[in-house]
Design a protein around this motif. Structure first.
Motif, PDB file in Angstrom:
ATOM      1  N   TYR D  75       1.808  -5.889   2.912  1.00 27.10           N
ATOM      2  CA  TYR D  75       0.376  -6.191   3.061  1.00 27.10           C
ATOM      3  C   TYR D  75      -0.049  -7.117   1.917  1.00 27.10           C
ATOM      4  O   TYR D  75      -0.012  -6.726   0.748  1.00 27.10           O
ATOM      5  N   GLN D  76      -0.395  -8.350   2.256  1.00 24.93           N
ATOM      6  CA  GLN D  76      -0.781  -9.323   1.225  1.00 24.93           C
ATOM      7  C   GLN D  76      -2.093 -10.002   1.609  1.00 24.93           C
ATOM      8  O   GLN D  76      -2.097 -11.100   2.160  1.00 24.93           O
ATOM      9  N   PRO D  77      -3.205  -9.359   1.333  1.00 23.01           N
ATOM     10  CA  PRO D  77      -4.509  -9.939   1.722  1.00 23.01           C
ATOM     11  C   PRO D  77      -4.917 -11.026   0.741  1.00 23.01           C
ATOM     12  O   PRO D  77      -5.926 -10.917   0.048  1.00 23.01           O
ATOM     13  N   ASP D  78      -4.138 -12.093   0.719  1.00 21.14           N
ATOM     14  CA  ASP D  78      -4.328 -13.150  -0.274  1.00 21.14           C
ATOM     15  C   ASP D  78      -4.964 -14.404   0.302  1.00 21.14           C
ATOM     16  O   ASP D  78      -4.999 -15.447  -0.338  1.00 21.14           O
ATOM     17  N   GLY D  79      -5.411 -14.309   1.534  1.00 21.71           N
ATOM     18  CA  GLY D  79      -6.044 -15.494   2.115  1.00 21.71           C
ATOM     19  C   GLY D  79      -5.050 -16.418   2.799  1.00 21.71           C
ATOM     20  O   GLY D  79      -5.445 -17.403   3.414  1.00 21.71           O
ATOM     21  N   GLY D  80      -3.762 -16.136   2.698  1.00 18.60           N
ATOM     22  CA  GLY D  80      -2.765 -16.966   3.373  1.00 18.60           C
ATOM     23  C   GLY D  80      -2.750 -16.687   4.869  1.00 18.60           C
ATOM     24  O   GLY D  80      -3.347 -15.710   5.340  1.00 18.60           O
ATOM     25  N   GLN D  81      -2.063 -17.554   5.627  1.00 15.74           N
ATOM     26  CA  GLN D  81      -1.993 -17.373   7.078  1.00 15.74           C
ATOM     27  C   GLN D  81      -0.736 -16.586   7.426  1.00 15.74           C
ATOM     28  O   GLN D  81       0.344 -17.152   7.556  1.00 15.74           O
ATOM     29  N   HIS D  82      -0.903 -15.283   7.546  1.00 10.55           N
ATOM     30  CA  HIS D  82       0.219 -14.396   7.810  1.00 10.55           C
ATOM     31  C   HIS D  82       0.231 -14.029   9.283  1.00 10.55           C
ATOM     32  O   HIS D  82      -0.532 -13.167   9.721  1.00 10.55           O
ATOM     33  N   GLY D  83       1.090 -14.675  10.043  1.00 10.24           N
ATOM     34  CA  GLY D  83       1.100 -14.482  11.484  1.00 10.24           C
ATOM     35  C   GLY D  83       1.493 -13.076  11.892  1.00 10.24           C
ATOM     36  O   GLY D  83       0.889 -12.490  12.805  1.00 10.24           O
ATOM     37  N   ILE D  88      -0.148  -7.485  13.679  1.00 11.65           N
ATOM     38  CA  ILE D  88      -0.239  -6.036  13.430  1.00 11.65           C
ATOM     39  C   ILE D  88      -1.699  -5.600  13.383  1.00 11.65           C
ATOM     40  O   ILE D  88      -2.096  -4.603  13.996  1.00 11.65           O
ATOM     41  N   GLU D  89      -2.490  -6.387  12.675  1.00 10.84           N
ATOM     42  CA  GLU D  89      -3.914  -6.071  12.577  1.00 10.84           C
ATOM     43  C   GLU D  89      -4.571  -6.048  13.953  1.00 10.84           C
ATOM     44  O   GLU D  89      -5.353  -5.149  14.276  1.00 10.84           O
ATOM     45  N   PHE D  90      -4.244  -7.054  14.776  1.00 10.23           N
ATOM     46  CA  PHE D  90      -4.848  -7.128  16.110  1.00 10.23           C
ATOM     47  C   PHE D  90      -4.436  -5.921  16.952  1.00 10.23           C
ATOM     48  O   PHE D  90      -5.268  -5.313  17.639  1.00 10.23           O
ATOM     49  N   ALA D  91      -3.159  -5.568  16.887  1.00  6.66           N
ATOM     50  CA  ALA D  91      -2.651  -4.443  17.686  1.00  6.66           C
ATOM     51  C   ALA D  91      -3.303  -3.130  17.276  1.00  6.66           C
ATOM     52  O   ALA D  91      -3.716  -2.322  18.104  1.00  6.66           O
ATOM     53  N   VAL D  92      -3.405  -2.928  15.957  1.00  8.95           N
ATOM     54  CA  VAL D  92      -3.897  -1.636  15.457  1.00  8.95           C
ATOM     55  C   VAL D  92      -5.415  -1.551  15.531  1.00  8.95           C
ATOM     56  O   VAL D  92      -5.968  -0.568  16.038  1.00  8.95           O
ATOM     57  N   LYS D  93      -6.093  -2.606  15.050  1.00  8.00           N
ATOM     58  CA  LYS D  93      -7.546  -2.510  14.932  1.00  8.00           C
ATOM     59  C   LYS D  93      -8.287  -2.929  16.203  1.00  8.00           C
ATOM     60  O   LYS D  93      -9.317  -2.354  16.543  1.00  8.00           O
ATOM     61  N   LEU D 169       5.502  -2.059   6.663  1.00 11.40           N
ATOM     62  CA  LEU D 169       4.414  -1.739   7.604  1.00 11.40           C
ATOM     63  C   LEU D 169       3.467  -0.707   6.988  1.00 11.40           C
ATOM     64  O   LEU D 169       2.244  -0.768   7.172  1.00 11.40           O
ATOM     65  N   ARG D 170       4.060   0.249   6.282  1.00 14.94           N
ATOM     66  CA  ARG D 170       3.245   1.341   5.720  1.00 14.94           C
ATOM     67  C   ARG D 170       2.457   0.918   4.493  1.00 14.94           C
ATOM     68  O   ARG D 170       1.663   1.710   3.962  1.00 14.94           O
ATOM     69  N   THR D 171       2.648  -0.337   4.039  1.00 16.42           N
ATOM     70  CA  THR D 171       1.776  -0.830   2.955  1.00 16.42           C
ATOM     71  C   THR D 171       0.445  -1.329   3.514  1.00 16.42           C
ATOM     72  O   THR D 171      -0.483  -1.579   2.753  1.00 16.42           O
ATOM     73  N   PHE D 172       0.358  -1.461   4.868  1.00 18.93           N
ATOM     74  CA  PHE D 172      -0.931  -1.812   5.467  1.00 18.93           C
ATOM     75  C   PHE D 172      -1.780  -0.538   5.449  1.00 18.93           C
ATOM     76  O   PHE D 172      -1.393   0.466   6.062  1.00 18.93           O
ATOM     77  N   PRO D 173      -2.933  -0.558   4.778  1.00 21.32           N
ATOM     78  CA  PRO D 173      -3.693   0.693   4.616  1.00 21.32           C
ATOM     79  C   PRO D 173      -4.010   1.378   5.941  1.00 21.32           C
ATOM     80  O   PRO D 173      -3.901   2.612   6.052  1.00 21.32           O
ATOM     81  N   TYR D 174      -4.415   0.586   6.961  1.00 18.60           N
ATOM     82  CA  TYR D 174      -4.808   1.233   8.233  1.00 18.60           C
ATOM     83  C   TYR D 174      -3.598   1.808   8.956  1.00 18.60           C
ATOM     84  O   TYR D 174      -3.711   2.808   9.656  1.00 18.60           O
ATOM     85  N   VAL D 175      -2.418   1.213   8.763  1.00 17.53           N
ATOM     86  CA  VAL D 175      -1.221   1.804   9.360  1.00 17.53           C
ATOM     87  C   VAL D 175      -0.932   3.154   8.696  1.00 17.53           C
ATOM     88  O   VAL D 175      -0.730   4.173   9.376  1.00 17.53           O
TER      89      VAL D 175
END
Lengths: 213, 213, 213, 213
Positions: D75-83, D88-93, D169-175
């Motif tokens: 999980y790197q919420p750094d503003g980069g374009q992480h496809g 994952i975000e779209f699927a989960v949220k 995957l488990r570093t994504f907080p919502y996961v």
């Protein structure tokens, strides 16, 4: 929310299974190459007098303008929105058509309204009344002739009106010029709904005659 | 003196031997009883998009007004000669039709002229230019979207124009009133010349979709 | 401790009894000889638009990269971890594929989020928001066109985005070079979930058309 | 100007005549109601390992992200374009899926390139090299183990990489949060191209085992 009329959807399904299937290549070519009709027909909106039926025509053959009573106004380049004039201009200048046919028909509701404005469900002050004013004093001149039957007066005005529209057509400078050069021909025709017959206007005399079929 | 086009005479002979012979009784009845079409179609003059072909219709079924680009003006009871308005008035008030369909089509020459007035063979000051001004600023709003291809802009404006005509139709008081009473339905449709398909406007969203045939 | 989803295990048992049993030799060869797909598909993650279903393909046929909204970035050799670029590089340089197809589809959730970021369940500051920023100002340019319906804007942006991805693909030097040499062809396609139809991008005009099947 | 690959057009014609015809209602519903897949699969682009084939799935069932070697970053919420993160975000949220499966496979070209960067047709400085750097020092740690055969090292890294992706995957907080709440399950799987078998990761031990079919 309402549905598109079912009978029209069925009609279109028939078109797809019938004419479109038979003439698919023609439709494709007409789409990619563009239309190049030889003839413009100016006809009435009447549901009984569709030019494509009357001339058993194929797609791409006839450029068809239809208004109430197949009227043509005089050339009035006054900045107004003249739909019929726009159609004539498009046919002559953009498509280069070779023939214009003004086609009237029997039992025309617009002509009838012009002859008997009082018995019409429409006020003469409405759009129809104003539209039929394009005939000027012609309805009065024939309508007051008590020697003719109502049916004769109606047929007479239908034919007078075609000749009037043809005269108006010739006030368009490019129509007159191209006709003089022999590149454009202007015709009149009158369709008899009851017998299915087409009466052709003699270009010299203005008489309507049935051709030898 | 010039002759009526021979191919039209032959076409009419085919009509007499074919459809008229088969539907003679219907034509006779339509002549004596009068027309009572359920539907008015407002269509384009284009030779490739005749409503009677597209809906495989029979005589008497469709009251058809055709002008360049199937445009409907707003209600303007100003005393001018409004041919399209006269047709709508006649259909609604004299014939009591139940449906009005504004039918556009692909590769429409009028829409194309509105999108690219400079490359048109017609001057924008001519009748066509003035006629297409009925669209107001719509062509500019879609025509400057460089993200879309010329073909996509053309299709988009053809459909936007249909929705615009339908909105204009509703400025006619009797159209709005009868629609509110559930006695008149207004529809949009778009014909694809190449594939033969008819796309029907969803009356809720304005989207054009192909019906299940 | 949790179990692997049962329906997936059942699906795999079907695969073993069905396709694998029928194509066992092919799988063995593909394992020992390696893959040599002719085509790379860049598609969306959407569950309704699996390329192998849409092209009824066999194992080994399609090299498939799927990300949200089938986007291709420009060539950015900046040391970042570009998953889509890695896939393109692998397909072109390691596999020597002959075709790249960028395939979008209707009702795409990513495109919808780009058009209406406020009504999305996702914050625009999240990964999706940043990912869709790859479209730059395109969503705004089409999204503000109020003449088009929301559905029309969505379809328009889906297709604009495919053309944009294809333009970005050509910023990869080896893609441009191989295309110039005639060894690699780049295609666009758009899948209509509702009708099942595939619309193919005309490589000259950028228009999307249904092929003759 | 070039043509769309003919074999893909034929494949799509097969789809229309086959699966689409059988599942037309399902496609229509999926289009109008939207997708609601229960499972996201993160898989490789490899042409031999299409999830929909391996799970014999129906349209709408699997939300599928495919990148080279089925890698998941941290999980790197750094503003980069992480496809991948966007997927994952779209699927989960946005879709609220209940399962995420990271599915690797045998003979993976990306894993092979990571193990032997020198014999790869790709420079390690290219996108693939940088992409596989997501594995950090894992390839070196297993690649230098001379006690294992090259084939064993490859299989080992394929599985180590799956466990690494699951950890990421488990570093994504919502996961992590949804997994703790029992609303989301994370799985590993490995597909054997040669035998067609699916090996499921034991969620406790991390071992890959064949399920009883």
């Amino acid at each position: 929310m309402h549905r598109f009329p079912d009978y029209l959807l069925k009609g279109h399904a028939n078109f797809m299974a019938g004419r479109y299937t038979r003439e698919k290549d023609r439709y494709r070519d007409l789409a990619s190459i563009g239309q190049s009709p030889q003839t413009m027909i100016i006809a009435c909106c009447d549901s009984r007098a569709a030019p494509e039926m009357i001339f058993d025509s194929t797609p791409g053959e006839l450029f068809v303008l239809r208004n109430v009573a197949n009227l043509v106004p005089t050339y009035q380049p006054d900045g107004g929105q003249h739909g019929t004039s726009a159609g004539i201009e498009f046919a002559v200048k953009a498509l280069g058509i070779a023939n214009i046919v003004v086609m009237g028909h029997g039992r025309c509701g617009g002509i009838k309204a012009a002859l008997s404005p009082d018995s019409s469900p429409l006020d003469s002050g409405d759009f129809i009344g104003k539209w039929m004013k394009m005939l000027g004093g012609l309805p009065e001149q024939i309508g007051h002739n008590e020697l003719m039957t109502p049916g004769e007066r109606q047929t007479a005005l239908e034919r007078i009106s075609i000749r009037n529209s043809i005269a108006n057509l010739r006030t368009f400078p490019y129509v007159a010029d191209l006709e003089a050069e022999g590149k454009l021909a202007v015709h009149g025709a009158w369709f008899d709904i009851s017998t299915g017959e087409l009466w052709i206007m003699d270009s010299e005399t203005g008489d309507f005659l049935r051709p030898d079929l």
